[in-house]
Design a protein around this motif. Sequence first.
Motif, PDB file in Angstrom:
ATOM      1  N   ASP A  13      20.365  15.967 -26.901  1.00 38.54           N
ATOM      2  CA  ASP A  13      21.164  14.747 -26.731  1.00 38.54           C
ATOM      3  C   ASP A  13      20.943  14.200 -25.329  1.00 38.54           C
ATOM      4  O   ASP A  13      21.230  14.866 -24.333  1.00 38.54           O
ATOM      5  CB  ASP A  13      22.645  15.074 -26.956  1.00 38.54           C
ATOM      6  N   GLN A  14      20.442  12.972 -25.237  1.00 43.58           N
ATOM      7  CA  GLN A  14      20.122  12.385 -23.936  1.00 43.58           C
ATOM      8  C   GLN A  14      21.356  12.171 -23.070  1.00 43.58           C
ATOM      9  O   GLN A  14      21.246  12.032 -21.850  1.00 43.58           O
ATOM     10  CB  GLN A  14      19.388  11.053 -24.136  1.00 43.58           C
ATOM     11  N   ASP A  15      22.525  12.109 -23.684  1.00 46.54           N
ATOM     12  CA  ASP A  15      23.753  11.932 -22.918  1.00 46.54           C
ATOM     13  C   ASP A  15      24.285  13.249 -22.372  1.00 46.54           C
ATOM     14  O   ASP A  15      25.261  13.273 -21.634  1.00 46.54           O
ATOM     15  CB  ASP A  15      24.831  11.281 -23.791  1.00 46.54           C
ATOM     16  N   PHE A  16      23.663  14.360 -22.744  1.00 48.53           N
ATOM     17  CA  PHE A  16      24.119  15.677 -22.313  1.00 48.53           C
ATOM     18  C   PHE A  16      22.910  16.475 -21.828  1.00 48.53           C
ATOM     19  O   PHE A  16      22.516  17.469 -22.436  1.00 48.53           O
ATOM     20  CB  PHE A  16      24.816  16.420 -23.462  1.00 48.53           C
ATOM     21  N   GLU A  17      22.327  16.025 -20.717  1.00 45.58           N
ATOM     22  CA  GLU A  17      21.137  16.703 -20.208  1.00 45.58           C
ATOM     23  C   GLU A  17      21.429  18.154 -19.834  1.00 45.58           C
ATOM     24  O   GLU A  17      20.543  19.010 -19.916  1.00 45.58           O
ATOM     25  CB  GLU A  17      20.601  15.950 -18.995  1.00 45.58           C
ATOM     26  N   ILE A  18      22.650  18.440 -19.438  1.00 47.62           N
ATOM     27  CA  ILE A  18      22.995  19.800 -19.043  1.00 47.62           C
ATOM     28  C   ILE A  18      22.940  20.761 -20.227  1.00 47.62           C
ATOM     29  O   ILE A  18      22.807  21.973 -20.055  1.00 47.62           O
ATOM     30  CB  ILE A  18      24.389  19.823 -18.375  1.00 47.62           C
ATOM     31  N   ALA A  19      23.020  20.222 -21.455  1.00 44.14           N
ATOM     32  CA  ALA A  19      22.952  21.060 -22.648  1.00 44.14           C
ATOM     33  C   ALA A  19      21.631  21.814 -22.708  1.00 44.14           C
ATOM     34  O   ALA A  19      21.594  23.005 -23.071  1.00 44.14           O
ATOM     35  CB  ALA A  19      23.156  20.223 -23.909  1.00 44.14           C
ATOM     36  N   GLU A  20      20.533  21.140 -22.353  1.00 39.56           N
ATOM     37  CA  GLU A  20      19.228  21.799 -22.385  1.00 39.56           C
ATOM     38  C   GLU A  20      19.204  22.999 -21.451  1.00 39.56           C
ATOM     39  O   GLU A  20      18.675  24.064 -21.786  1.00 39.56           O
ATOM     40  CB  GLU A  20      18.144  20.786 -22.007  1.00 39.56           C
ATOM     41  N   LEU A  21      19.797  22.833 -20.274  1.00 36.43           N
ATOM     42  CA  LEU A  21      19.857  23.930 -19.301  1.00 36.43           C
ATOM     43  C   LEU A  21      20.694  25.081 -19.824  1.00 36.43           C
ATOM     44  O   LEU A  21      20.251  26.236 -19.836  1.00 36.43           O
ATOM     45  CB  LEU A  21      20.427  23.417 -17.981  1.00 36.43           C
ATOM     46  N   PHE A  22      21.915  24.790 -20.252  1.00 33.18           N
ATOM     47  CA  PHE A  22      22.819  25.847 -20.706  1.00 33.18           C
ATOM     48  C   PHE A  22      22.272  26.578 -21.929  1.00 33.18           C
ATOM     49  O   PHE A  22      22.466  27.787 -22.078  1.00 33.18           O
ATOM     50  CB  PHE A  22      24.190  25.261 -21.028  1.00 33.18           C
ATOM     51  N   ASN A  23      21.624  25.845 -22.820  1.00 30.20           N
ATOM     52  CA  ASN A  23      21.064  26.483 -24.010  1.00 30.20           C
ATOM     53  C   ASN A  23      19.847  27.343 -23.684  1.00 30.20           C
ATOM     54  O   ASN A  23      19.559  28.310 -24.396  1.00 30.20           O
ATOM     55  CB  ASN A  23      20.696  25.425 -25.044  1.00 30.20           C
ATOM     56  N   ARG A  24      19.133  27.007 -22.616  1.00 31.00           N
ATOM     57  CA  ARG A  24      17.883  27.694 -22.294  1.00 31.00           C
ATOM     58  C   ARG A  24      18.074  28.965 -21.493  1.00 31.00           C
ATOM     59  O   ARG A  24      17.404  29.976 -21.744  1.00 31.00           O
ATOM     60  CB  ARG A  24      16.963  26.726 -21.527  1.00 31.00           C
ATOM     61  N   VAL A  25      18.990  28.951 -20.505  1.00 32.39           N
ATOM     62  CA  VAL A  25      19.068  30.077 -19.571  1.00 32.39           C
ATOM     63  C   VAL A  25      19.816  31.255 -20.202  1.00 32.39           C
ATOM     64  O   VAL A  25      20.609  31.087 -21.130  1.00 32.39           O
ATOM     65  CB  VAL A  25      19.768  29.659 -18.257  1.00 32.39           C
ATOM     66  N   PRO A  26      19.588  32.474 -19.682  1.00 29.06           N
ATOM     67  CA  PRO A  26      20.355  33.633 -20.158  1.00 29.06           C
ATOM     68  C   PRO A  26      21.841  33.467 -19.847  1.00 29.06           C
ATOM     69  O   PRO A  26      22.219  32.919 -18.808  1.00 29.06           O
ATOM     70  CB  PRO A  26      19.762  34.801 -19.369  1.00 29.06           C
TER      71      PRO A  26
END
Length: 210
Positions: A77-90
């Motif tokens: 979701d382009q409005d929630f860029e932080i989602a990519e980070l939180f989903n990716r990191v341990p």
Amino acid sequence: MGIIQIELFATLDLVAQAPGGPEEDPEGFPFGGWQAPLLDDVTGTQIDAAYRGTDALLLGRRTYDIFAAYWPQHEGDQDFEIAELFNRVPKYVASRGTPDLAWAGSTQLGPDLPAAVREIRDRHENIKVVGSLDLVQTLLREKLFDRLDLWVHPILLGVGKKVFDGGAVPSNLTLLEPPATSPNGTVHLLYGLAEGTPGTGDMGAPDRGV
């Protein structure tokens, strides 16, 4: 050795309970979601900047459950860029129970929390602790943090769990950046843990010029 940075949103009387919404901690706390009316673009930019470079999350059980139910739904979701980070990191979860660790990359910490946190610190460079007040109390008490990132909002609640309730021990801190104020009156403070314990003195001593 990596850096453990605590991210906290607090009121002027340092209540940090359930800033994001009523569902965060509904048991007897009447002000869940108190932060929402005070958010502005300046604070949002500061928060986004605080998470840059994060390579691991350290979370308490309640915060983990909320995040795990929310952030995977916003992947891409382009409005929630932080989602990519939180989903990716341990994600490392401090819990005495048996949490559902279905969120990809999640691991429960062992019963010796200080030892487990020290191991994480050796494994990662930039670890963020978000919310998770019970966990924060342990980290403060054990001095198992390097930075305290605090947003102080211009309201008083009078009730709720506070940042330093029962967790802090005598410690010195260093202000790492000049305080920054948002249009809505929120003050952003970034402190680093310093060596030693607070000293004392006499304000009436001659060298004070009083």
